[in-house]
Design a protein around this motif. Structure first.
Motif, PDB file in Angstrom:
ATOM      1  N   GLU A 114       6.983 -66.711  41.393  1.00 25.60           N
ATOM      2  CA  GLU A 114       5.730 -67.248  42.122  1.00 25.60           C
ATOM      3  C   GLU A 114       5.068 -66.746  42.183  1.00 25.60           C
ATOM      4  N   LYS A 117       2.888 -65.122  40.055  1.00 25.45           N
ATOM      5  CA  LYS A 117       1.675 -65.618  39.343  1.00 25.45           C
ATOM      6  C   LYS A 117       0.363 -65.993  39.637  1.00 25.45           C
ATOM      7  N   PHE A 121      -0.877 -62.387  34.966  1.00 26.67           N
ATOM      8  CA  PHE A 121       0.126 -63.351  34.278  1.00 26.67           C
ATOM      9  C   PHE A 121       1.328 -62.453  33.809  1.00 26.67           C
ATOM     10  N   VAL A 123       5.256 -62.604  32.515  1.00 30.02           N
ATOM     11  CA  VAL A 123       5.755 -62.680  31.126  1.00 30.02           C
ATOM     12  C   VAL A 123       7.101 -61.603  30.911  1.00 30.02           C
ATOM     13  N   HIS A 145       5.332 -67.266  32.512  1.00 30.15           N
ATOM     14  CA  HIS A 145       3.580 -67.825  31.441  1.00 30.15           C
ATOM     15  C   HIS A 145       3.819 -68.046  30.848  1.00 30.15           C
ATOM     16  N   ALA A 146       4.640 -66.799  29.836  1.00 26.02           N
ATOM     17  CA  ALA A 146       4.793 -66.392  28.266  1.00 26.02           C
ATOM     18  C   ALA A 146       5.813 -66.138  28.184  1.00 26.02           C
ATOM     19  N   CYS A 169      -4.700 -59.643  28.714  1.00 25.58           N
ATOM     20  CA  CYS A 169      -5.592 -60.795  29.080  1.00 25.58           C
ATOM     21  C   CYS A 169      -5.973 -60.521  30.432  1.00 25.58           C
TER      22      CYS A 169
END
Length: 169
Positions: A114, A117, A121, A123, A145-146, A169
């Motif tokens: 958290e 983030k 990003f 992932v 996120h992904a 990104c």
């Protein structure tokens, strides 16, 4: 400038070991294996999984569903320990394989992710199916996120494209 942080899932953010040892303790008869033997079985199961996927890669075979691999390795390990179908039947073996899908986050993982983030990003890039990753993230509460699974990358060039897309990104 760093824009994305890429994590492995099992072991790095989620505690696969206690999840699997708890499942083995729950689903196998209590007198069958002592705690140390359960720990070894869990470690052998994980190692066997990596050996299987490496062997498939070296042989040039397609990836297979991780549940199929986990089941084949489990069946072999139980057979090696003379634990037959009469002790660990089909239903119990399927429940053990499914236990890989429900994992706990390490105590500091959720808060750490958290916080990360807010600036990056965050992932996952890991072995296993997308379904497995979704199940682990959902059961553990890990806030990515992904998710990028090896299932999505069936060739080195595709792997490179996925990594490149994350990094851009």
């Amino acid at each position: 400038m760093v824009k994305a942080l890429i994590f492995d899932l099992m072991g790095t953010c989620a505690d696969w070991f206690s999840t699997i040892t708890n499942a083995l303790e729950t689903h196998l008869p209590p007198s069958l294996l002592i705690k140390d033997e359960i720990n070894v079985l869990a470690m052998d199961w994980r190692l066997g999984f990596f050996q299987e996927i490496h062997a498939r890669f070296v042989a040039g075979l397609e990836q297979e569903d991780i549940d199929v691999t986990h089941r084949r390795v489990l069946d072999r390990l139980l057979s090696d320990r003379n634990i037959g179908e009469h002790v660990c039947n089909e239903q119990l073996r399927n429940a053990l394989v499914q236990s890989w899908h429900v994992q706990r986050a390490w105590p500091d993982s959720i808060d750490g992710l958290e916080r990360l983030k807010t600036k990056f990003f965050v992932v996952v890039l890991a072995n296993g199916t997308t379904r497995l990753q979704l199940d682990i993230v959902q059961s553990s509460g890990l806030p990515f996120h992904a998710l990028f699974s090896s299932q999505l990358s069936d060739s080195p060039s595709r792997i490179q494209r996925y990594i490149s897309s994350v990094l851009s990104c």
